[in-house]
Design an enzyme around this catalytic site. Structure first.
Site, PDB file in Angstrom:
ATOM      1  N   GLU A  43       0.858  -1.178   0.000  1.00 36.20           N
ATOM      2  CA  GLU A  43       0.000   0.000   0.000  1.00 36.20           C
ATOM      3  C   GLU A  43       0.898   1.234   0.000  1.00 36.20           C
ATOM      4  OE1 GLU A  43      -2.756   2.506   3.143  1.00 36.20           O
ATOM      5  OE2 GLU A  43      -2.669   0.322   3.372  1.00 36.20           O
ATOM      6  N   ARG A  47       1.443  10.142   1.288  1.00 34.33           N
ATOM      7  CA  ARG A  47       2.027  11.016   2.301  1.00 34.33           C
ATOM      8  C   ARG A  47       3.229  11.773   1.766  1.00 34.33           C
ATOM      9  NH1 ARG A  47       1.917   7.026   7.648  1.00 34.33           N
ATOM     10  NH2 ARG A  47      -0.271   6.395   7.447  1.00 34.33           N
ATOM     11  N   THR A  71      -3.891   6.310   2.246  1.00 32.63           N
ATOM     12  CA  THR A  71      -4.078   7.694   2.689  1.00 32.63           C
ATOM     13  C   THR A  71      -4.733   8.515   1.574  1.00 32.63           C
ATOM     14  OG1 THR A  71      -1.965   7.375   3.850  1.00 32.63           O
ATOM     15  CG2 THR A  71      -2.985   9.519   4.059  1.00 32.63           C
ATOM     16  N   LYS A 131     -10.993  -1.071   6.564  1.00 35.75           N
ATOM     17  CA  LYS A 131      -9.822  -0.796   7.387  1.00 35.75           C
ATOM     18  C   LYS A 131     -10.306  -0.478   8.802  1.00 35.75           C
ATOM     19  CE  LYS A 131      -5.764   2.274   7.381  1.00 35.75           C
ATOM     20  NZ  LYS A 131      -5.065   3.317   6.606  1.00 35.75           N
TER      21      LYS A 131
END
Length: 322
Positions: A43, A47, A71, A131
Site C-alpha cells: 500500500e 504522504r 491515505t 480498514k
C-alpha cells in the site's frame, strides 16, 4: 459487492505493508524485497509527492505485485492512483465520495472505519472489507471481537498500533482479513536501502504467522496388531498415553502408528500450522502442489488436514490445523 479475487489474495497473504517513500527510485527495489520475503502486496501512501511515481513504477515493472494507494482523501486522488496503476484504494477514514467512485468503477476500496456507524456506511455500499484505523487507539482486538457479532459479514484490516508483538492477536480473529502497517518495512531499513533486511524481516513474520511445528511422525505397519505393539512400545519408552483411532494408534503426540500402510513409502510427517488456509495459499504461491483428495474437514466444514503431492525422503507430508 462480493469479496474480489484480489481482496481474497490479500486475505490469504495476511499482511499489507505500508510504504512511505521520498524517492520513487526506491519503489521497485522495495517491492521486490517484499515479494522475495513472501508478501507480494504493498500500500503506497499519499504522504509524499513520490506516491504516484512509486505506484506507476511498481505496476509497470512488477505486474504480479498487488499495489494499492493509501491515505487517499479525495476521489481525484483515487482516480490519479488508478491511472498510475493502483489496483486497490485505502482511505484513513470513511469518505463516501471516494468509496462511491471506487464502487462505480469496480475498484477495490478498503475504507477506514472505527465505529458501527462507519461500518453501516460500508454495508450501504455493499463492501465486505474495511480498514480499522487507528486500531490501537480504538480498542484493538477487543473492539474487533465486539464488532464480529453484529457485523459477521465484514472483515477488517487493522492498521495503526499493529506490530510484530501483537499481530497474531489480530490475525487469529476470524473477522481480520489482514494486518497493515509500516512494521513490515521499517523506515530505518528503507532509509538504509537494506532490501535484504526487509526480505528477511518479511520471511520471519510470514513464518511467525504460519507457525509451522512438528505435530507427529507417521509410521506404517503391516496390520493393526503390529501397530498396537509399536504404539505401546513408544508409549512405554517415552511416557506417552496410547490412544486408538479407527485407522491408527497415537503414542501421545510423537507418533501416529498406522494400522497398515498409508501414504508415504517410509511413513508420513505431520506439520502443525496456526492457519491452514493461509498456509495452503502460501505454498501455492511457492508453486508447491497439494493433494486435495486427501483433505479432511470437521462437521462445520473447516479444513483440518491436507497432504502435499510430493514425498520428501520417502515420507508423505501433511499440514494440520493446530
Amino acid at each position: 459487492m462480493k469479496m474480489s479475487n484480489q481482496l481474497k489474495q490479500i486475505k490469504e497473504i495476511g499482511f499489507v505493508p505500508l510504504i512511505v517513500l521520498e524517492e520513487s527510485q526506491d519503489a521497485v527495489p522495495l517491492a521486490r524485497a517484499l515479494q522475495k520475503g513472501g508478501i507480494p502486496v504493498a500500500e503506497v501512501t499519499f504522504r509524499t509527492n513520490a506516491a504516484l511515481a512509486c505506484i506507476e513504477k511498481v505496476a509497470e515493472e512488477i505486474p504480479e505485485m498487488l499495489v494499492g494507494a493509501g491515505t487517499v482523501h479525495t476521489a481525484e486522488q483515487a482516480k490519479d492512483a488508478v491511472a498510475a496503476g493502483a489496483s486497490f484504494i485505502v482511505t484513513p477514514g470513511f469518505q463516501p465520495e471516494v468509496v462511491r467512485w471506487c464502487v462505480e468503477n469496480q475498484i477495490d476500496v478498503i475504507p477506514g472505519t472505527v465505529s458501527p456507524s462507519d461500518v453501516e456506511q460500508a454495508l450501504g455500499f455493499g463492501l465486505e472489507v474495511c480498514k480499522f484505523f487507528p486500531a490501537g487507539a480504538y480498542g484493538g482486538a477487543e473492539t474487533l471481537k465486539a464488532l464480529a457479532g453484529p457485523y459477521a459479514g465484514i472483515s477488517f484490516m487493522p492498521t495503526g498500533g499493529v506490530s510484530e508483538g501483537n499481530m497474531l492477536e489480530y490475525l487469529s480473529l476470524p473477522n481480520v482479513a489482514a494486518v497493515g502497517g509500516s512494521f513490515l518495512c521499517p523506515d530505518s531499513l528503507v532509509k538504509a536501502k537494506d532490501w535484504d533486511g526487509i526480505s528477511s524481516l518479511c520471511r520471519r513474520l510470514v513464518q511467525k504467522l504460519l507457525g509451522f511445528e512438528l505435530a507427529h511422525v507417521g509410521i506404517n505397519t503391516l496390520d493393526a496388531a503390529e501397530a498396537k505393539l509399536v504404539a505401546e512400545r513408544l508409549g512405554f519408552l517415552f511416557g506417552k498415553e496410547v490412544t486408538e483411532f479407527p485407522g491408527a494408534y497415537f503414542s501421545g503426540n510423537i507418533a501416529e502408528v498406522v494400522k497398515g500402510s498409508y501414504l508415504g513409502t517410509m511413513g508420513h510427517i505431520g506439520i502443525n500450522t496456526r492457519d491452514i488456509e493461509r498456509a495452503i495459499a502460501y505454498f501455492e504461491r511457492l508453486g508447491v502442489e497439494l493433494d486435495y483428495t486427501t483433505e479432511s474437514r470437521d462437521r462445520q466444514g473447516r479444513l483440518g488436514a491436507i497432504y502435499f503431492k510430493e514425498q520428501i525422503g520417502g515420507f508423505a507430508v501433511h499440514l494440520r490445523q493446530a
